[in-house]
Enzyme design. Structure first.
Site, PDB file in Angstrom:
ATOM      1  N   HIS A 198      64.572 -27.593  99.190  1.00  0.00           N
ATOM      2  CA  HIS A 198      65.668 -28.361  98.354  1.00  0.00           C
ATOM      3  C   HIS A 198      66.740 -27.689  99.233  1.00  0.00           C
ATOM      4  O   HIS A 198      68.389 -28.233  99.356  1.00  0.00           O
ATOM      5  CB  HIS A 198      65.679 -28.084  97.182  1.00  0.00           C
ATOM      6  N   HIS A 247      52.852 -31.652  99.754  1.00  0.00           N
ATOM      7  CA  HIS A 247      52.784 -32.046  98.627  1.00  0.00           C
ATOM      8  C   HIS A 247      51.338 -31.114  98.112  1.00  0.00           C
ATOM      9  O   HIS A 247      51.235 -32.099  96.351  1.00  0.00           O
ATOM     10  CB  HIS A 247      52.948 -33.444  97.683  1.00  0.00           C
TER      11      HIS A 247
END
Length: 332
Positions: free
Chosen positions: A126, A247
């Site tokens: 992010h 992930h």
């Protein structure tokens, strides 16, 4: 609420940045500016979950001492040997300070656990994921500390607090930027969960203001949209798929949430979300599901599902590229 591609897994971008690119100073900001580095040479730190640190290795100390003194010694005859040593210790021969890299790793390991690793790794994506090649803005610059109130960054304040304690201890010895701290912490998060050891070059400067909004890929994008979004950040389809393998950590249903392996790709091939049984339809994000429906992405998904070593190698390369995107580097 508009949600973003959770880990926003983001032409090879070289760490050196155009001199025309400068950070703005904060305007009426009530927050403390991120720490700035003293002007020193770029160094590299190798991530490792091992108890042995670079400062404990006599060979590494010798290398650091040799290069840290600017001795006017001809190194032509020693270059092959030194390059071999640098590969083993993950150092950048432009300037080495083994004690600095060792301190950063040591303090991060004191606060990092397998349970905290997914959030710390998400923090990397992010921060770096805001990079835009066309505008030459965003990237790995520590600006995430000013962006924690954005919806797509929900929950990341916990990861910042985890690293804040470690950063405070490092700052007592040698000021470290948030950008470097986050980049190294993400590599350590991968390592502590069984993933590849990733060397990280140090020397990033922090931004003093937030990055522009709406730069992270939406989690609702289809494969075509994801590929276009990542291409604008300088990443090929292979790198998109490799980075998406992050992930495998966390609670998205791709195997053990605290083990970094190739389970993500194996589960993608099974498409459990198409089943109505139990909670199978809750596995992964729409953007995860989209990858397996694209022929180009599917090719790499199959390769990584069958060859974990290949996945580790490609993830390592893509991660290094990710944490160098948009970075402004301190002068040597």
């Amino acid at each position: 609420m508009t949600m973003r591609f959770d880990t926003s897994l983001l032409s090879s971008l070289h760490p050196s940045v155009s001199p025309s690119r400068h950070f703005k100073s904060p305007a009426n900001s009530t927050k403390s500016p991120p720490t700035q580095f003293k002007s020193r040479g770029k160094i590299t730190v190798r991530s490792s979950s091992s108890a042995t640190t670079p400062s404990q290795n006599p060979d590494n100390n010798s290398l650091a001492t040799f290069y840290g003194r600017r001795g006017l010694i001809s190194t032509a005859a020693l270059l092959p040997f030194l390059l071999e040593m640098s590969e083993g210790f993950g150092v950048n021969l432009q300037g080495v300070d083994a004690s600095e890299s060792s301190t950063i790793q040591s303090e991060i390991r004191k606060v990092l656990s397998k349970a905290k690793a997914p959030g710390v790794l998400r923090l990397v994506f992010h921060d770096a994921g805001t990079f835009d090649m066309d505008e030459n803005l965003g990237g790995m610059n520590g600006s995430i500390v000013y962006e924690l109130d954005r919806p797509e960054n929900a929950g990341l304040s916990k990861s910042v607090k985890i690293l804040e304690k470690a950063k405070g201890e490092v700052d007592k010895i040698q000021p470290v930027s948030w950008a470097d701290m986050i980049a190294v912490a993400g590599a350590e998060a991968v390592s502590v969960c069984g993933g590849p050891i990733i060397p990280i070059q140090l020397g990033r400067l922090d931004s003093m203001v937030p990055d522009p909004k709406d730069k992270l890929p939406l989690e609702s994008l289809d494969a075509s949209g994801l590929k276009k979004s990542f291409l604008k950040k300088g990443f090929r389809t292979q790198e998109l798929v490799a980075l998406s393998g992050a992930h495998t950590l966390g609670g998205k249903g791709f195997g053990n949430p605290t083990v970094f392996d190739s389970s993500y790709f194996k589960v993608l091939l099974e498409k459990p979300w198409t089943s109505s049984a139990g909670m199978s339809n809750m596995i992964g994000l729409p953007s995860d599901h989209a990858l397996v429906e694209d022929d180009e992405c599917l090719r790499w998904i199959r390769i990584y599902a069958d060859d974990q070593a290949k996945f580790f190698k490609d993830f390592k390369s893509a991660y290094i590229k990710l944490v160098n995107t948009g970075a402004v580097w301190r002068k040597i």
